[in-house]
Write a protein that holds these residues in place. Structure first.
Motif: not given
Length: 74
Positions: A49-68
């Motif tokens: 939940a914490r990661v998803m709340r803050n996901l939009h604040t991360l660089p796009l490459t980090a967002q993609q890595a987390i979502m994968s």
């Protein structure tokens, strides 16, 4: 002497996978899984939940890595 130390520190950081000016994209270390038969760890839900709340604040490459790495079941 400080320049030598600085160069040695930079060399050690690069050997460890850190490069100044670039992102560290080595991946996310998975959480420990509970012993079979035990309930799900509540920390797993809180962390996700914490990661998803803050996901939009991360660089796009980090967002993609987390979502994968996200488990769609949880």
């Amino acid at each position: 002497m400080s320049e030598e130390k600085d160069q040695a520190t930079m060399d050690a950081e690069q050997a460890a996978g850190f490069d100044s000016g670039s992102e560290d994209l080595r991946g996310i270390v998975p959480q420990l899984e509970p012993t079979p038969g035990l309930p799900e760890r509540q920390a797993v839900r809180r962390r996700k939940a914490r990661v998803m709340r803050n996901l939009h604040t991360l660089p796009l490459t980090a967002q993609q890595a987390i979502m994968s790495t996200m488990d769609p079941v949880r």
